[in-house]
Design an enzyme around this catalytic site. Structure first.
Site, PDB file in Angstrom:
ATOM      1  N   GLU A 104       0.859  -1.182   0.000  1.00 14.84           N
ATOM      2  CA  GLU A 104       0.000   0.000   0.000  1.00 14.84           C
ATOM      3  C   GLU A 104       0.893   1.229   0.000  1.00 14.84           C
ATOM      4  O   GLU A 104       1.930   1.233   0.650  1.00 14.84           O
ATOM      5  CB  GLU A 104      -0.874   0.064   1.273  1.00 14.84           C
ATOM      6  CG  GLU A 104      -2.060  -0.859   1.261  1.00 14.84           C
ATOM      7  CD  GLU A 104      -1.733  -2.183   1.903  1.00 14.84           C
ATOM      8  OE1 GLU A 104      -0.739  -2.236   2.649  1.00 14.84           O
ATOM      9  OE2 GLU A 104      -2.441  -3.176   1.645  1.00 14.84           O
ATOM     10  N   TYR A 116       7.963   2.101  -7.456  1.00 17.11           N
ATOM     11  CA  TYR A 116       7.285   0.812  -7.623  1.00 17.11           C
ATOM     12  C   TYR A 116       6.913   0.576  -9.090  1.00 17.11           C
ATOM     13  O   TYR A 116       7.089  -0.518  -9.612  1.00 17.11           O
ATOM     14  CB  TYR A 116       6.033   0.737  -6.745  1.00 17.11           C
ATOM     15  CG  TYR A 116       6.306   0.967  -5.266  1.00 17.11           C
ATOM     16  CD1 TYR A 116       7.419   0.412  -4.643  1.00 17.11           C
ATOM     17  CD2 TYR A 116       5.461   1.752  -4.488  1.00 17.11           C
ATOM     18  CE1 TYR A 116       7.675   0.637  -3.295  1.00 17.11           C
ATOM     19  CE2 TYR A 116       5.707   1.972  -3.139  1.00 17.11           C
ATOM     20  CZ  TYR A 116       6.821   1.414  -2.548  1.00 17.11           C
ATOM     21  OH  TYR A 116       7.079   1.630  -1.225  1.00 17.11           O
TER      22      TYR A 116
HETATM   23  C1  LIG Z   1      10.573   6.028  -1.704  1.00 18.94           C
HETATM   24  C2  LIG Z   1      12.050   5.880  -1.339  1.00 18.94           C
HETATM   25  C3  LIG Z   1      12.242   4.603  -0.536  1.00 18.94           C
HETATM   26  C4  LIG Z   1      12.854   5.778  -2.647  1.00 18.94           C
HETATM   27  O1  LIG Z   1      14.209   5.461  -2.316  1.00 18.94           O
HETATM   28  P1  LIG Z   1      15.434   5.954  -3.212  1.00 18.94           P
HETATM   29  O2  LIG Z   1      16.618   5.149  -2.828  1.00 18.94           O
HETATM   30  O3  LIG Z   1      15.547   7.416  -3.146  1.00 18.94           O
HETATM   31  O4  LIG Z   1      14.917   5.536  -4.672  1.00 18.94           O
HETATM   32  P2  LIG Z   1      15.837   5.158  -5.929  1.00 18.94           P
HETATM   33  O5  LIG Z   1      17.020   6.060  -6.003  1.00 18.94           O
HETATM   34  O6  LIG Z   1      16.098   3.702  -5.940  1.00 18.94           O
HETATM   35  O7  LIG Z   1      14.848   5.560  -7.110  1.00 18.94           O
HETATM   36  C5  LIG Z   1      14.424   4.643  -8.098  1.00 18.94           C
HETATM   37  C6  LIG Z   1      13.382   5.335  -8.978  1.00 18.94           C
HETATM   38  O8  LIG Z   1      12.242   5.716  -8.182  1.00 18.94           O
HETATM   39  C7  LIG Z   1      11.743   6.985  -8.635  1.00 18.94           C
HETATM   40  N1  LIG Z   1      11.950   8.004  -7.596  1.00 18.94           N
HETATM   41  C8  LIG Z   1      12.570   7.847  -6.400  1.00 18.94           C
HETATM   42  N2  LIG Z   1      12.547   9.012  -5.705  1.00 18.94           N
HETATM   43  C9  LIG Z   1      11.913   9.913  -6.477  1.00 18.94           C
HETATM   44  C10 LIG Z   1      11.565  11.287  -6.316  1.00 18.94           C
HETATM   45  N3  LIG Z   1      11.886  11.969  -5.186  1.00 18.94           N
HETATM   46  N4  LIG Z   1      10.882  11.904  -7.296  1.00 18.94           N
HETATM   47  C11 LIG Z   1      10.544  11.233  -8.414  1.00 18.94           C
HETATM   48  N5  LIG Z   1      10.841   9.922  -8.648  1.00 18.94           N
HETATM   49  C12 LIG Z   1      11.513   9.278  -7.691  1.00 18.94           C
HETATM   50  C13 LIG Z   1      12.526   7.313  -9.881  1.00 18.94           C
HETATM   51  O9  LIG Z   1      11.876   6.696 -10.971  1.00 18.94           O
HETATM   52  C14 LIG Z   1      13.854   6.639  -9.586  1.00 18.94           C
HETATM   53  O10 LIG Z   1      14.625   6.369 -10.721  1.00 18.94           O
HETATM   54  P3  LIG Z   1      15.615   7.525 -11.295  1.00 18.94           P
HETATM   55  O11 LIG Z   1      16.371   8.099 -10.126  1.00 18.94           O
HETATM   56  O12 LIG Z   1      16.467   6.771 -12.272  1.00 18.94           O
HETATM   57  O13 LIG Z   1      14.704   8.544 -11.942  1.00 18.94           O
HETATM   58  C15 LIG Z   1      12.578   7.121  -0.555  1.00 18.94           C
HETATM   59  O14 LIG Z   1      12.189   8.295  -1.240  1.00 18.94           O
HETATM   60  C16 LIG Z   1      12.070   7.216   0.875  1.00 18.94           C
HETATM   61  O15 LIG Z   1      12.694   6.723   1.815  1.00 18.94           O
HETATM   62  N6  LIG Z   1      10.901   7.878   1.070  1.00 18.94           N
HETATM   63  C17 LIG Z   1      10.336   8.050   2.438  1.00 18.94           C
HETATM   64  C18 LIG Z   1       9.693   6.779   2.932  1.00 18.94           C
HETATM   65  C19 LIG Z   1       8.590   6.306   2.016  1.00 18.94           C
HETATM   66  O16 LIG Z   1       7.767   7.082   1.535  1.00 18.94           O
HETATM   67  N7  LIG Z   1       8.559   4.989   1.763  1.00 18.94           N
HETATM   68  C20 LIG Z   1       7.549   4.359   0.942  1.00 18.94           C
HETATM   69  C21 LIG Z   1       6.344   4.044   1.763  1.00 18.94           C
HETATM   70  S1  LIG Z   1       5.113   3.198   0.796  1.00 18.94           S
END
Ligand SMILES: CC(C)(COP(=O)(O)OP(=O)(O)OC[C@H]1O[C@@H](n2cnc3c(N)ncnc32)[C@H](O)[C@@H]1OP(=O)(O)O)[C@@H](O)C(=O)NCCC(=O)NCCS
Length: 144
Positions: A104, A116
């Protein structure tokens, strides 16, 4: 170099810090410690120079799994860590004969939704007022 390992009790303090920064209702440390011995849980941490920079928690039964939480510390965001955590989680789940992964996500959480979707998850449905602040959740699924 970033390494992905199974979460152990010694990682819990750092996991808790990342969780507290990422979520309004973080898990307590003793709950996280219990998860490290839960036979139906799979928890991975991303380590950089032996420090936890991200984690993912999931529960699974038979052929189905739910991703409960995934978060990356601010300094390491957008460097592929979240992608690697989920990719490695999926590899482990496949070895355990899991076929379907669900999660979710808040309708407002576009970064997570993009992550995702980039990994092949599709949106199945919406759960109205799923979160305590009344926000809706999207239910997403990946067949692995
Ligand atoms: C969501 C989260 C886990 C992503 O982790 P991350 O290590 O930054 O993500 P990645 O670097 O592996 O990103 C992979 C892809 O996701 C997407 N993405 C990740 N962060 C993004 C952002 N801030 N804005 C837009 N796209 C994003 C992009 O498609 C990215 O690929 P790209 O960098 O080549 O464009 C991180 O932002 C986080 O910790 N958020 C807070 C907690 C949270 O919301 N968790 C999910 C709960 S359901």
């Amino acid at each position: 170099m970033v390494e992905i390992k199974e979460m152990q009790p010694q990682h819990v303090n750092e996991v808790f810090s990342i969780s507290a920064a990422a979520f309004p209702l973080p898990w307590a440390k003793d709950e996280l410690i219990r998860e490290t011995i839960n036979p139906n849980a799979l928890n991975l941490v991303a380590l950089y120079e032996e420090k936890v920079i991200g984690y993912v928690q999931c529960w699974y039964t038979l052929d189905s799994a739910d991703i409960i939480n995934v978060a990356v510390s601010d300094a390491f965001k957008r460097q592929g860590v979240g992608h690697r955590l989920i990719r490695d989680l999926i590899l482990h789940l496949k070895e355990r004969n899991v076929e379907n992964v669900f999660l979710e996500v808040r309708v407002s959480n576009l970064p997570a939704q993009r992550l995702y979707k980039s990994m092949g998850f599709i949106t199945l449905s919406k759960r109205e007022r799923y979160y305590v602040n009344g926000e809706d959740a999207l239910v997403m699924n990946l067949q692995i």
